[in-house]
Motif scaffolding. Structure first.
Motif, short mmCIF file in Angstrom:
data_model
loop_
_atom_site.label_atom_id
_atom_site.label_comp_id
_atom_site.label_asym_id
_atom_site.label_seq_id
_atom_site.Cartn_x
_atom_site.Cartn_y
_atom_site.Cartn_z
N PRO A 1 0.80 -1.23 0.00
CA PRO A 1 0.00 0.00 0.00
C PRO A 1 0.84 1.27 0.00
CG PRO A 1 -0.93 -1.59 1.53
CD PRO A 1 0.38 -2.16 1.03
N ALA A 2 1.97 1.30 0.69
CA ALA A 2 2.79 2.51 0.74
C ALA A 2 3.32 2.89 -0.64
CB ALA A 2 3.96 2.30 1.71
N GLU A 3 3.51 1.89 -1.51
CA GLU A 3 4.00 2.16 -2.86
C GLU A 3 2.97 2.92 -3.68
OE1 GLU A 3 5.27 -1.39 -4.85
OE2 GLU A 3 6.20 -2.16 -3.05
N HIS A 4 1.74 2.87 -3.26
CA HIS A 4 0.65 3.49 -4.02
C HIS A 4 0.00 4.63 -3.26
CE1 HIS A 4 1.06 0.27 -6.87
NE2 HIS A 4 0.93 -0.60 -5.91
N GLY A 5 0.68 5.19 -2.28
CA GLY A 5 0.14 6.33 -1.56
C GLY A 5 -0.67 5.95 -0.34
N GLY A 6 -0.34 4.87 0.32
CA GLY A 6 -1.03 4.47 1.54
C GLY A 6 -2.47 4.06 1.27
N PRO A 7 -3.37 4.26 2.25
CA PRO A 7 -4.76 3.82 2.10
C PRO A 7 -5.46 4.45 0.90
CG PRO A 7 -4.31 4.36 4.39
CD PRO A 7 -3.10 4.80 3.59
N ALA A 8 -5.18 5.72 0.60
CA ALA A 8 -5.81 6.37 -0.55
C ALA A 8 -5.33 5.73 -1.84
CB ALA A 8 -5.52 7.86 -0.55
N GLY A 9 -4.04 5.47 -1.92
CA GLY A 9 -3.50 4.81 -3.10
C GLY A 9 -4.04 3.42 -3.27
N GLN A 10 -4.18 2.70 -2.17
CA GLN A 10 -4.74 1.35 -2.24
C GLN A 10 -6.20 1.41 -2.68
OE1 GLN A 10 -2.82 -1.51 -1.74
NE2 GLN A 10 -4.58 -2.31 -2.83
N ALA A 11 -6.94 2.40 -2.19
CA ALA A 11 -8.34 2.56 -2.61
C ALA A 11 -8.42 2.82 -4.12
CB ALA A 11 -9.00 3.70 -1.83
N ASN A 12 -7.48 3.62 -4.64
CA ASN A 12 -7.45 3.88 -6.08
C ASN A 12 -7.11 2.61 -6.85
OD1 ASN A 12 -8.28 6.54 -6.43
ND2 ASN A 12 -6.26 7.32 -5.91
N MET A 13 -6.15 1.84 -6.37
CA MET A 13 -5.80 0.58 -7.04
C MET A 13 -7.00 -0.37 -7.06
SD MET A 13 -2.81 0.72 -8.34
CE MET A 13 -2.45 -1.00 -8.65
N ASP A 14 -7.69 -0.45 -5.93
CA ASP A 14 -8.89 -1.30 -5.86
C ASP A 14 -9.95 -0.82 -6.84
OD1 ASP A 14 -7.58 -2.70 -3.86
OD2 ASP A 14 -8.73 -1.78 -2.22
N ALA A 15 -10.16 0.50 -6.90
CA ALA A 15 -11.14 1.07 -7.83
C ALA A 15 -10.76 0.76 -9.27
CB ALA A 15 -11.25 2.58 -7.62
N MET A 16 -9.47 0.86 -9.59
CA MET A 16 -9.04 0.58 -10.96
C MET A 16 -9.24 -0.89 -11.32
SD MET A 16 -5.76 3.04 -11.69
CE MET A 16 -4.83 2.66 -10.22
N MET A 17 -9.00 -1.79 -10.36
CA MET A 17 -9.21 -3.21 -10.63
C MET A 17 -10.70 -3.49 -10.85
SD MET A 17 -6.33 -4.66 -10.88
CE MET A 17 -6.88 -6.35 -10.94
N ARG A 18 -11.58 -2.89 -10.03
CA ARG A 18 -13.03 -3.07 -10.23
C ARG A 18 -13.44 -2.52 -11.59
NH1 ARG A 18 -12.93 -2.17 -4.70
NH2 ARG A 18 -13.15 0.08 -4.91
N MET A 19 -12.91 -1.34 -11.94
CA MET A 19 -13.23 -0.72 -13.23
C MET A 19 -12.75 -1.62 -14.37
SD MET A 19 -11.90 2.90 -14.85
CE MET A 19 -10.21 2.34 -14.86
N HIS A 20 -11.55 -2.14 -14.26
CA HIS A 20 -11.02 -3.01 -15.31
C HIS A 20 -11.90 -4.23 -15.51
CE1 HIS A 20 -8.22 -5.42 -17.64
NE2 HIS A 20 -8.35 -6.37 -16.74
#
Length: 143
Positions: free
Chosen positions: A56-75
């Motif tokens: 998660p820290a590589e992607h901006g902590g909890p906000a970055g992880q939330a964005n990664m999760d959103a992108m996976m759902r969108m994909h």
């Protein structure tokens, strides 16, 4: 002696057997369009979602992880949105794309205090909600 040899062989074989089956099913298992396909046997046990996510820290902590999760759902939603008519398929995929943008924008509103980026995120939500409505109306009139 024979028992010791059998136990040693079993201990040596266990790691190799474990490599033949994944610890967790792939994130896309059961998703439309992700049936077993020839040539994908080497990737059978890989969890591609976990590979993409990292720490998660590589992607901006909890906000970055939330964005990664959103992108996976969108994909996944975009990949599942299908229609024989290319125009209809495009509209369905764009709806899912805009929903992903809205979800990521809401993450910014939840986690960022930067006034300029918050304005952009709010504007993105409004524009993409309007675009979704336009696409949905087009779909309704072209069914």
């Amino acid at each position: 002696m024979r028992t010791t040899i059998l136990l040693a062989c079993a201990a040596l074989a266990a790691p190799a057997a474990a490599q033949d089956r994944p610890a967790h099913p792939p994130a896309h298992a059961g998703q439309p369009g992700h049936a077993a396909q020839p040539g994908h046997a080497a990737h059978a046990g890989m969890d591609h979602q976990m590979m993409m996510m990292g720490q998660p820290a590589e992607h901006g902590g909890p906000a970055g992880q939330a964005n990664m999760d959103a992108m996976m759902r969108m994909h996944h939603a975009m990949m599942a949105a299908r229609n024989a008519d290319p125009a209809h398929a495009w509209a369905l995929k764009m709806i899912e794309h805009h929903r992903g943008g809205i979800e990521m924008s809401r993450t910014v509103l939840e986690h960022s205090q930067d006034a300029e980026i918050r304005r952009m995120a709010q504007r993105t939500i409004e524009e993409q909600e309007r675009d979704i409505g336009e696409l949905q109306r087009w779909i309704q009139t072209h069914d």
